[in-house]
Design a protein around this motif. Structure first.
Motif, PDB file in Angstrom:
ATOM      1  N   VAL B 158    -128.701   1.367  37.326  1.00 21.08           N
ATOM      2  CA  VAL B 158    -127.303   1.517  36.916  1.00 21.08           C
ATOM      3  C   VAL B 158    -127.223   2.213  35.559  1.00 21.08           C
ATOM      4  O   VAL B 158    -126.411   3.127  35.358  1.00 21.08           O
ATOM      5  N   GLY B 159    -128.075   1.793  34.634  1.00 22.46           N
ATOM      6  CA  GLY B 159    -128.069   2.407  33.306  1.00 22.46           C
ATOM      7  C   GLY B 159    -128.304   3.897  33.376  1.00 22.46           C
ATOM      8  O   GLY B 159    -127.632   4.687  32.699  1.00 22.46           O
ATOM      9  N   LEU B 160    -129.250   4.302  34.235  1.00 25.67           N
ATOM     10  CA  LEU B 160    -129.557   5.732  34.348  1.00 25.67           C
ATOM     11  C   LEU B 160    -128.425   6.478  35.040  1.00 25.67           C
ATOM     12  O   LEU B 160    -128.153   7.638  34.710  1.00 25.67           O
ATOM     13  N   GLU B 161    -127.748   5.808  35.986  1.00 20.14           N
ATOM     14  CA  GLU B 161    -126.588   6.448  36.627  1.00 20.14           C
ATOM     15  C   GLU B 161    -125.495   6.710  35.597  1.00 20.14           C
ATOM     16  O   GLU B 161    -124.839   7.764  35.603  1.00 20.14           O
ATOM     17  N   ILE B 162    -125.307   5.720  34.701  1.00 26.52           N
ATOM     18  CA  ILE B 162    -124.284   5.890  33.666  1.00 26.52           C
ATOM     19  C   ILE B 162    -124.677   7.056  32.760  1.00 26.52           C
ATOM     20  O   ILE B 162    -123.851   7.909  32.434  1.00 26.52           O
ATOM     21  N   ALA B 163    -125.962   7.106  32.387  1.00 25.60           N
ATOM     22  CA  ALA B 163    -126.426   8.227  31.554  1.00 25.60           C
ATOM     23  C   ALA B 163    -126.173   9.549  32.269  1.00 25.60           C
ATOM     24  O   ALA B 163    -125.761  10.533  31.659  1.00 25.60           O
ATOM     25  N   ASN B 164    -126.400   9.548  33.570  1.00 23.84           N
ATOM     26  CA  ASN B 164    -126.252  10.765  34.366  1.00 23.84           C
ATOM     27  C   ASN B 164    -124.817  11.277  34.372  1.00 23.84           C
ATOM     28  O   ASN B 164    -124.571  12.478  34.492  1.00 23.84           O
ATOM     29  N   SER B 165    -123.858  10.351  34.230  1.00 29.59           N
ATOM     30  CA  SER B 165    -122.457  10.747  34.326  1.00 29.59           C
ATOM     31  C   SER B 165    -121.942  11.358  33.027  1.00 29.59           C
ATOM     32  O   SER B 165    -120.826  11.849  32.976  1.00 29.59           O
ATOM     33  N   VAL B 166    -122.755  11.299  31.957  1.00 24.77           N
ATOM     34  CA  VAL B 166    -122.334  11.921  30.702  1.00 24.77           C
ATOM     35  C   VAL B 166    -122.324  13.435  30.894  1.00 24.77           C
ATOM     36  O   VAL B 166    -123.276  13.988  31.450  1.00 24.77           O
ATOM     37  N   PRO B 167    -121.245  14.113  30.475  1.00 25.26           N
ATOM     38  CA  PRO B 167    -121.204  15.562  30.696  1.00 25.26           C
ATOM     39  C   PRO B 167    -122.311  16.288  29.930  1.00 25.26           C
ATOM     40  O   PRO B 167    -122.738  15.832  28.868  1.00 25.26           O
ATOM     41  N   VAL B 168    -122.738  17.410  30.472  1.00 29.37           N
ATOM     42  CA  VAL B 168    -123.713  18.347  29.902  1.00 29.37           C
ATOM     43  C   VAL B 168    -125.097  17.731  29.733  1.00 29.37           C
ATOM     44  O   VAL B 168    -126.020  18.045  30.473  1.00 29.37           O
ATOM     45  N   ILE B 169    -125.258  16.808  28.753  1.00 32.19           N
ATOM     46  CA  ILE B 169    -126.615  16.341  28.475  1.00 32.19           C
ATOM     47  C   ILE B 169    -127.056  15.237  29.423  1.00 32.19           C
ATOM     48  O   ILE B 169    -128.254  14.961  29.531  1.00 32.19           O
ATOM     49  N   GLY B 170    -126.094  14.592  30.128  1.00 28.54           N
ATOM     50  CA  GLY B 170    -126.422  13.437  30.959  1.00 28.54           C
ATOM     51  C   GLY B 170    -127.569  13.665  31.930  1.00 28.54           C
ATOM     52  O   GLY B 170    -128.559  12.938  31.894  1.00 28.54           O
ATOM     53  N   PRO B 171    -127.467  14.691  32.798  1.00 25.59           N
ATOM     54  CA  PRO B 171    -128.534  14.902  33.772  1.00 25.59           C
ATOM     55  C   PRO B 171    -129.889  15.160  33.128  1.00 25.59           C
ATOM     56  O   PRO B 171    -130.917  14.706  33.646  1.00 25.59           O
ATOM     57  N   TYR B 172    -129.882  15.838  31.968  1.00 24.09           N
ATOM     58  CA  TYR B 172    -131.167  16.083  31.294  1.00 24.09           C
ATOM     59  C   TYR B 172    -131.750  14.776  30.768  1.00 24.09           C
ATOM     60  O   TYR B 172    -132.952  14.526  30.886  1.00 24.09           O
ATOM     61  N   ALA B 173    -130.881  13.965  30.164  1.00 22.69           N
ATOM     62  CA  ALA B 173    -131.352  12.679  29.639  1.00 22.69           C
ATOM     63  C   ALA B 173    -131.911  11.836  30.773  1.00 22.69           C
ATOM     64  O   ALA B 173    -132.973  11.219  30.644  1.00 22.69           O
ATOM     65  N   LYS B 174    -131.216  11.839  31.914  1.00 21.44           N
ATOM     66  CA  LYS B 174    -131.685  11.037  33.044  1.00 21.44           C
ATOM     67  C   LYS B 174    -133.033  11.553  33.537  1.00 21.44           C
ATOM     68  O   LYS B 174    -133.956  10.780  33.775  1.00 21.44           O
ATOM     69  N   ALA B 175    -133.153  12.908  33.658  1.00 19.65           N
ATOM     70  CA  ALA B 175    -134.410  13.477  34.145  1.00 19.65           C
ATOM     71  C   ALA B 175    -135.554  13.152  33.195  1.00 19.65           C
ATOM     72  O   ALA B 175    -136.662  12.815  33.618  1.00 19.65           O
ATOM     73  N   LEU B 176    -135.260  13.204  31.905  1.00 21.91           N
ATOM     74  CA  LEU B 176    -136.305  12.917  30.909  1.00 21.91           C
ATOM     75  C   LEU B 176    -136.791  11.479  31.043  1.00 21.91           C
ATOM     76  O   LEU B 176    -137.991  11.211  30.994  1.00 21.91           O
ATOM     77  N   LEU B 177    -135.848  10.545  31.254  1.00 18.90           N
ATOM     78  CA  LEU B 177    -136.223   9.138  31.322  1.00 18.90           C
ATOM     79  C   LEU B 177    -136.836   8.788  32.667  1.00 18.90           C
ATOM     80  O   LEU B 177    -137.784   8.023  32.746  1.00 18.90           O
ATOM     81  N   THR B 178    -136.270   9.354  33.750  1.00 23.94           N
ATOM     82  CA  THR B 178    -136.726   8.977  35.087  1.00 23.94           C
ATOM     83  C   THR B 178    -138.037   9.654  35.436  1.00 23.94           C
ATOM     84  O   THR B 178    -138.870   9.077  36.120  1.00 23.94           O
ATOM     85  N   GLY B 179    -138.210  10.898  35.003  1.00 20.79           N
ATOM     86  CA  GLY B 179    -139.427  11.623  35.316  1.00 20.79           C
ATOM     87  C   GLY B 179    -139.509  12.007  36.781  1.00 20.79           C
ATOM     88  O   GLY B 179    -140.594  12.166  37.321  1.00 20.79           O
ATOM     89  N   GLY B 180    -138.379  12.143  37.455  1.00 18.80           N
ATOM     90  CA  GLY B 180    -138.384  12.510  38.866  1.00 18.80           C
ATOM     91  C   GLY B 180    -137.010  12.242  39.434  1.00 18.80           C
ATOM     92  O   GLY B 180    -136.050  12.038  38.683  1.00 18.80           O
ATOM     93  N   ASP B 181    -136.917  12.232  40.761  1.00 18.01           N
ATOM     94  CA  ASP B 181    -135.605  12.042  41.370  1.00 18.01           C
ATOM     95  C   ASP B 181    -135.238  10.569  41.512  1.00 18.01           C
ATOM     96  O   ASP B 181    -134.070  10.222  41.570  1.00 18.01           O
ATOM     97  N   ILE B 182    -136.229   9.716  41.584  1.00 10.96           N
ATOM     98  CA  ILE B 182    -135.938   8.302  41.817  1.00 10.96           C
ATOM     99  C   ILE B 182    -136.505   7.465  40.678  1.00 10.96           C
ATOM    100  O   ILE B 182    -137.383   7.906  39.938  1.00 10.96           O
ATOM    101  N   VAL B 183    -135.975   6.260  40.556  1.00 14.70           N
ATOM    102  CA  VAL B 183    -136.549   5.291  39.629  1.00 14.70           C
ATOM    103  C   VAL B 183    -137.819   4.771  40.290  1.00 14.70           C
ATOM    104  O   VAL B 183    -137.760   4.036  41.259  1.00 14.70           O
ATOM    105  N   GLY B 184    -138.973   5.214  39.789  1.00 15.25           N
ATOM    106  CA  GLY B 184    -140.220   4.852  40.451  1.00 15.25           C
ATOM    107  C   GLY B 184    -141.375   4.830  39.482  1.00 15.25           C
ATOM    108  O   GLY B 184    -141.222   4.468  38.312  1.00 15.25           O
ATOM    109  N   ALA B 185    -142.548   5.233  39.988  1.00 15.22           N
ATOM    110  CA  ALA B 185    -143.773   5.125  39.204  1.00 15.22           C
ATOM    111  C   ALA B 185    -143.669   5.865  37.874  1.00 15.22           C
ATOM    112  O   ALA B 185    -144.058   5.338  36.827  1.00 15.22           O
ATOM    113  N   GLN B 186    -143.132   7.096  37.925  1.00 17.80           N
ATOM    114  CA  GLN B 186    -143.015   7.876  36.696  1.00 17.80           C
ATOM    115  C   GLN B 186    -142.094   7.203  35.692  1.00 17.80           C
ATOM    116  O   GLN B 186    -142.351   7.211  34.488  1.00 17.80           O
TER     117      GLN B 186
END
Lengths: 264, 223
Positions: B158-186
């Motif tokens: 949920v936290g990462l989804e909220i980060a993702n919804s932030v305009p412009v930087i959100g998706p980058y922040a999410k990608a940086l933290l998640t390290g992939g498409d899903i919340v997983g090993a990375q």
């Protein structure tokens, strides 16, 4: 060129300071008020305060072991997520219509962004010389209102969570996951049939002996529902119960539903 | 004997000024709860540091058992909690300390705010304190995922989804933290690295700056 005192001397080939400062604590007796040295007088008192806090902290640790739910299961659709309590006020804000949907940027970035930027810039926004809270009513007022907002949102988030999902326990029990009392009194001597004991995914919520854990007690479910209704709920879910949790053939499902309908 | 050892070191490294600087500062009456009980509000900063030290120590012990991968993370925490001698205490202290440090820091911030202690000349120390606050929240957010149980997993999602919804930087922040498409090993590896190396490094630097500044400026005077 001004004349300096000699400020370096040599030990071997290395330059060190020539001034040896004696290691003597100064007296603060001439200071205004009852000042005392940090070392060792005040530090000892600080340690006593810290020791009292440590005792409370350890009592909390011993009386409330830290919670650990089941291993992360991305397919578990019934789990209701909740962030740690100090993020709840930010999380709760996203549930209001003025900060969700089309307005979600207000909830995610504008309100928190403005609030935290104002907090960081507080020394420049509140640049007057007065330090007493009453002499700077704007700063004090905004802070008090923010505090009320934070406390209210945190309370509202926890309240809503424990009302809608009592099974998850909310954070009412100090964050420990306390299983909610099943609606019906569980019969501890009840022993379910083998068709139930084979269904580990059902037992996760309804208990090994159908006594009810996160989900309701099913020991007398047959008195309320018939086999068809039970089979329908198992297949399609109900309330917080997700569909498709049952593992086995349609025949097994029918047997289970019939068995449960016979419990009265 | 001790005096001789001290003199031997002092002659070479001139440690007396450093030691006197740490030990020699007066504690004025208005912050001393021994004289005015209401001055206990000045204890919260010290208590925040005290709990931070406990967090660092308990965290170091936790890493002796914790395995940051998605197969073993949960099992290692469970083992630590149920099998290891005093494991339940060490994990409990880290778990509750994480909440207590936020509480203490919150109270310390309020004390500084309501006594107006952030005013000139202490503006920079306030800003550093705010940065410490953000680092602490980051430590809380990243540490919450590490046990890899359902609570951790879904809260982070949920936290990462909220980060993702932030305009412009959100998706980058999410990608940086998640390290992939899903919340997983990375994601788990990254949160572990951030929680154990990046943020504590930043925290120690900021705490050092916070303390150097308070020593340089002294504590704010009575109201």
């Amino acid at each position: 060129m001004a004349k300096h005192d000699k400020d370096a001397t040599f030990v071997g080939d290395s330059r060190i300071s020539a001034k040896r400062i004696p290691n003597i604590a100064p007296s603060y007796s001439e200071f205004p008020g009852k000042s005392e040295p940090f070392w060792p007088n005040f530090l000892l008192k600080e340690w006593m305060v810290a020791a009292v806090c440590l005792v409370g902290y350890l009592l909390l640790t011993v009386s409330h072991p830290s919670p650990l739910t089941d291993k992360a299961n991305p397919n578990d659709t019934s789990f209701v997520p909740l962030p740690d309590w100090y993020f709840l006020f930010l999380y709760q804000m996203l549930k209001y219509p003025w900060a969700s949907g089309d307005w979600v940027v207000f909830g995610t970035i504008i309100f928190p962004g403005v609030a935290f930027t104002a907090l960081v810039l507080a020394p420049w926004l509140d640049a007057g010389k007065d330090r007493r809270p009453k002499k700077r009513p704007v700063a004090t007022g905004i802070m008090l209102l923010s505090l009320i907002g934070i406390f209210y949102l945190t309370w509202a988030a926890n309240d809503e969570h424990s009302r809608l999902h009592p099974s998850n326990g909310g954070h009412s029990a100090g964050g420990a996951t306390a299983p909610a009392a099943p609606a019906e009194k569980a019969d501890s001597s009840f022993k379910p049939d083998a068709v139930w004991t084979a269904q580990t995914s059902c037992q996760g919520c309804h208990g090994v002996n159908m006594e009810g854990v996160a989900g309701p007690n099913l020991q007398k479910v047959g008195s309320k529902l018939d086999a068809n209704q039970i089979a329908d709920i198992i297949k399609n879910g109900k309330g917080g119960m997700p569909p498709g949790m049952f593992q086995g053939s349609d025949d097994d499902l029918k047997k289970l539903a019939e068995y449960m309908a016979s419990l009265k | 004997m001790l005096q001789k050892m001290y003199d031997w070191v002092d002659e070479r490294l001139n440690i007396t000024p450093m030691w006197r600087d740490l030990a020699d500062h007066e504690v004025p009456e208005h912050v001393n709860p021994a004289h005015h009980f209401s001055a206990f509000v000045y204890c919260f900063g010290g208590l925040t540091f005290f709990i931070t030290v406990i967090q660092i120590l308990s965290g170091m012990f936790l890493t002796m058992y914790y395995v940051p991968d998605i197969i073993n993370a949960y099992e290692s925490v469970k083992y630590l909690q149920n099998e290891v001698a005093f494991g339940v205490i060490v994990r409990g202290m880290h778990h509750w300390g994480a909440s207590l440090v936020i509480v203490m820091m919150f109270l310390h911030t309020l004390r500084v705010f309501f006594t107006g202690a952030y005013k000139k000349p202490r503006e920079l120390n306030w800003v550093v304190g705010m940065l410490i606050f953000f680092v602490m929240l980051g430590l809380g957010f990243t540490g919450y995922l590490l046990p890899w149980d359902n609570t951790a997993y879904f809260a982070t999602k949920v936290g990462l989804e909220i980060a993702n919804s932030v305009p412009v930087i959100g998706p980058y922040a999410k990608a940086l933290l998640t390290g992939g498409d899903i919340v997983g090993a990375q994601t788990l590896s990254r949160f572990f690295a951030i929680h154990v190396f990046f943020l504590p490094g930043a925290l120690l630097g900021l705490l050092g700056a916070h303390f150097v500044m308070i020593r340089a400026q002294g504590i704010s005077g009575p109201l």
